[in-house]
Design a protein around this motif. Sequence first.
Motif, PDB file in Angstrom:
ATOM      1  N   GLY A   1       0.979  -1.367   0.151  1.00 20.45           N
ATOM      2  CA  GLY A   1       0.118  -0.371  -0.025  1.00 20.45           C
ATOM      3  C   GLY A   1       0.810   1.161  -0.184  1.00 20.45           C
ATOM      4  O   GLY A   1       0.022   2.578   0.311  1.00 20.45           O
ATOM      5  N   SER A   2       2.234   0.720  -0.268  1.00 22.70           N
ATOM      6  CA  SER A   2       3.088   1.732   0.136  1.00 22.70           C
ATOM      7  C   SER A   2       2.816   3.631  -1.571  1.00 22.70           C
ATOM      8  O   SER A   2       3.450   4.117  -1.981  1.00 22.70           O
ATOM      9  N   MET A   3       2.588   2.572  -2.537  1.00 26.93           N
ATOM     10  CA  MET A   3       2.638   3.370  -4.079  1.00 26.93           C
ATOM     11  C   MET A   3       1.408   3.672  -4.284  1.00 26.93           C
ATOM     12  O   MET A   3       0.687   2.825  -4.394  1.00 26.93           O
ATOM     13  N   LEU A   4       1.594   4.991  -4.806  1.00 26.64           N
ATOM     14  CA  LEU A   4      -0.067   4.708  -6.242  1.00 26.64           C
ATOM     15  C   LEU A   4       0.223   4.024  -7.369  1.00 26.64           C
ATOM     16  O   LEU A   4       0.834   3.674  -7.328  1.00 26.64           O
ATOM     17  N   HIS A   5      -1.588   3.589  -6.838  1.00 28.68           N
ATOM     18  CA  HIS A   5      -1.317   2.224  -8.269  1.00 28.68           C
ATOM     19  C   HIS A   5      -1.692   3.031  -9.241  1.00 28.68           C
ATOM     20  O   HIS A   5      -2.648   3.009  -9.753  1.00 28.68           O
ATOM     21  N   ALA A   6      -0.821   4.190  -9.876  1.00 28.63           N
ATOM     22  CA  ALA A   6      -1.023   4.729 -11.303  1.00 28.63           C
ATOM     23  C   ALA A   6      -1.793   3.844 -12.553  1.00 28.63           C
ATOM     24  O   ALA A   6      -0.654   3.018 -13.270  1.00 28.63           O
ATOM     25  N   PRO A   7      -2.260   3.953 -13.093  1.00 30.66           N
ATOM     26  CA  PRO A   7      -2.816   3.563 -14.392  1.00 30.66           C
ATOM     27  C   PRO A   7      -1.707   3.574 -15.528  1.00 30.66           C
ATOM     28  O   PRO A   7      -1.579   4.423 -15.487  1.00 30.66           O
ATOM     29  N   ASP A   8      -1.435   3.311 -16.653  1.00 27.61           N
ATOM     30  CA  ASP A   8      -0.746   3.796 -17.868  1.00 27.61           C
ATOM     31  C   ASP A   8      -1.295   4.903 -18.386  1.00 27.61           C
ATOM     32  O   ASP A   8      -2.288   4.277 -19.804  1.00 27.61           O
TER      33      ASP A   8
ATOM     34  N   PHE B   1       5.419  16.613  -8.349  1.00 30.01           N
ATOM     35  CA  PHE B   1       3.336  17.147  -8.562  1.00 30.01           C
ATOM     36  C   PHE B   1       2.749  16.317  -9.533  1.00 30.01           C
ATOM     37  O   PHE B   1       4.017  16.755 -10.293  1.00 30.01           O
ATOM     38  N   GLY B   2       1.925  15.613  -9.408  1.00 29.33           N
ATOM     39  CA  GLY B   2       1.330  14.956 -10.135  1.00 29.33           C
ATOM     40  C   GLY B   2      -0.625  15.078 -11.133  1.00 29.33           C
ATOM     41  O   GLY B   2      -0.838  14.860  -9.963  1.00 29.33           O
ATOM     42  N   ARG B   3      -0.515  15.086 -11.889  1.00 25.92           N
ATOM     43  CA  ARG B   3      -2.228  14.665 -11.963  1.00 25.92           C
ATOM     44  C   ARG B   3      -1.641  14.106 -13.680  1.00 25.92           C
ATOM     45  O   ARG B   3      -1.692  14.124 -13.994  1.00 25.92           O
ATOM     46  N   LEU B   4      -3.436  12.768 -13.391  1.00 26.13           N
ATOM     47  CA  LEU B   4      -3.352  12.431 -14.228  1.00 26.13           C
ATOM     48  C   LEU B   4      -4.162  13.073 -15.486  1.00 26.13           C
ATOM     49  O   LEU B   4      -4.946  13.567 -14.988  1.00 26.13           O
ATOM     50  N   LEU B   5      -3.821  12.484 -16.325  1.00 20.83           N
ATOM     51  CA  LEU B   5      -4.689  12.888 -17.610  1.00 20.83           C
ATOM     52  C   LEU B   5      -5.431  12.106 -18.633  1.00 20.83           C
ATOM     53  O   LEU B   5      -4.878  10.748 -18.226  1.00 20.83           O
ATOM     54  N   PHE B   6      -6.450  12.208 -19.137  1.00 23.65           N
ATOM     55  CA  PHE B   6      -7.039  11.116 -19.512  1.00 23.65           C
ATOM     56  C   PHE B   6      -7.478  11.784 -20.944  1.00 23.65           C
ATOM     57  O   PHE B   6      -8.620  12.521 -21.042  1.00 23.65           O
ATOM     58  N   ARG B   7      -7.237  10.629 -21.552  1.00 23.55           N
ATOM     59  CA  ARG B   7      -7.545  11.014 -23.570  1.00 23.55           C
ATOM     60  C   ARG B   7      -9.286  10.874 -23.388  1.00 23.55           C
ATOM     61  O   ARG B   7      -9.549  11.270 -24.621  1.00 23.55           O
ATOM     62  N   ASN B   8      -9.288   9.800 -22.917  1.00 19.41           N
ATOM     63  CA  ASN B   8     -11.044   8.491 -22.864  1.00 19.41           C
ATOM     64  C   ASN B   8     -11.712   8.408 -21.985  1.00 19.41           C
ATOM     65  O   ASN B   8     -10.619   7.925 -21.089  1.00 19.41           O
ATOM     66  N   ASP B   9     -13.016   7.630 -22.109  1.00 19.73           N
ATOM     67  CA  ASP B   9     -13.524   6.882 -21.003  1.00 19.73           C
ATOM     68  C   ASP B   9     -13.001   5.546 -21.089  1.00 19.73           C
ATOM     69  O   ASP B   9     -12.257   5.434 -19.907  1.00 19.73           O
ATOM     70  N   ASP B  10     -11.932   4.976 -21.544  1.00 17.83           N
ATOM     71  CA  ASP B  10     -11.275   3.895 -21.679  1.00 17.83           C
ATOM     72  C   ASP B  10     -10.760   3.788 -20.380  1.00 17.83           C
ATOM     73  O   ASP B  10      -9.684   3.195 -19.564  1.00 17.83           O
ATOM     74  N   GLU B  11      -9.427   4.971 -20.341  1.00 22.91           N
ATOM     75  CA  GLU B  11      -8.372   5.598 -19.953  1.00 22.91           C
ATOM     76  C   GLU B  11      -8.922   5.924 -18.225  1.00 22.91           C
ATOM     77  O   GLU B  11      -7.979   5.766 -17.407  1.00 22.91           O
ATOM     78  N   ARG B  12     -10.438   6.228 -18.172  1.00 27.06           N
ATOM     79  CA  ARG B  12     -11.030   6.905 -16.908  1.00 27.06           C
ATOM     80  C   ARG B  12     -11.670   5.359 -16.513  1.00 27.06           C
ATOM     81  O   ARG B  12     -11.502   4.881 -15.265  1.00 27.06           O
TER      82      ARG B  12
END
Length: 328
Positions: free
Chosen positions: A120-127, A241-252
């Motif tokens: 649980g120590s690291m953000l499970h960032a999506p691709d 600092f990081g903010r996720l960026l989404f290009r489409n619903d699949d990424e969301r």
Amino acid sequence: MSASASQIDFDDRMLSLGLARVAEQAALASASLVGRGDEKAADQAAVNAMREQLNKLDIAGVVVIGEGERDEAPMLYIGEEVGTGNGPGVDIALDPLEGTTLTAKDMPNALTVIAMGPRGSMLHAPDTYMDKLAIGPGFEPGVVSLDMSPRERVEALAKAKGCAPSDITVCILERPRHEAMIAEVRETGAAIRLITDGDVAGVMHCAESEITGIDMYMGSGGAPEGVLAAAALKCMGGQIFGRLLFRNDDERGRAAKAGITDFDRVYSRDEMVTADVIFAATGVTGGSLLPAIKRQPGWVETTTLLMRSKTGSVRRMSYRTPLSSHEA
Ligand SMILES: O=P(O)(O)OC[C@H]1O[C@](O)(COP(=O)(O)O)[C@@H](O)[C@@H]1O
């Protein structure tokens, strides 16, 4: 995975040497593929070696940042269990070859990268992509922020450093999507180090600005790389600092699957990496942080950066081994 695994203490000091070996072996495996124009082969060699070494460690590890989701990555996929199973339960973030194109073209700063921490120590960032901003250690928290314009970031950092904006050097990935950002930074008089790939190294450069000459990193790149960079800065010092960026619903959808609910959230370093971690990176091609793998008749040598966030220790370890043991 045994229930007792996660109850065993994460002894980061002893595990760190094992982690260094994992990074080293991945780099050694890709050594003969540097400059050969074959990104896939270089990546595959590093993946195979990293997995083989990881499976020798006495850990009950789970890959949380890996080569992709199970259906698209045959090995080191997100959720894959690694290690012997006899040891502490740990989360692992990895990129067996950060800079596959850099490796194939023998350009600077390709690295093998791995970080390990308790469950649980690291953000499970999506691709997906992530908008990133990083600076080195020694500044007040929040001296720069993602909500500032590129100009404001440069000016704020210059003020905090007590120098002119023209004394600041910013590292940015050279991409068409960054053209406006690059133009705005240029207007401040700041210098820009454009890189073609490898933003984990780009961010890490900020933590050793006296060696690398880089004061700040900004721009969008892979979200998994953002978490790896946060792990590195947690050890070296510095802010990201990081903010996720989404290009489409699949990424969301991918983000939601990874447990992310607030899609606009800005994550700080300690929100991406919430507990102490260990981090290892081995240089594949040379750069200002790490030298390239050295191959000579009969032997090969790597240099690995091995760091622990608990103590802030940063080691550079060189390792020489007869070539025959790897290429026999
Ligand atoms: O090439 P894009 O799509 O701009 O993505 C940027 C990402 O690709 C990289 O440059 C290299 O990634 P790979 O090592 O997977 O090729 C990362 O460092 C960076 O985060």
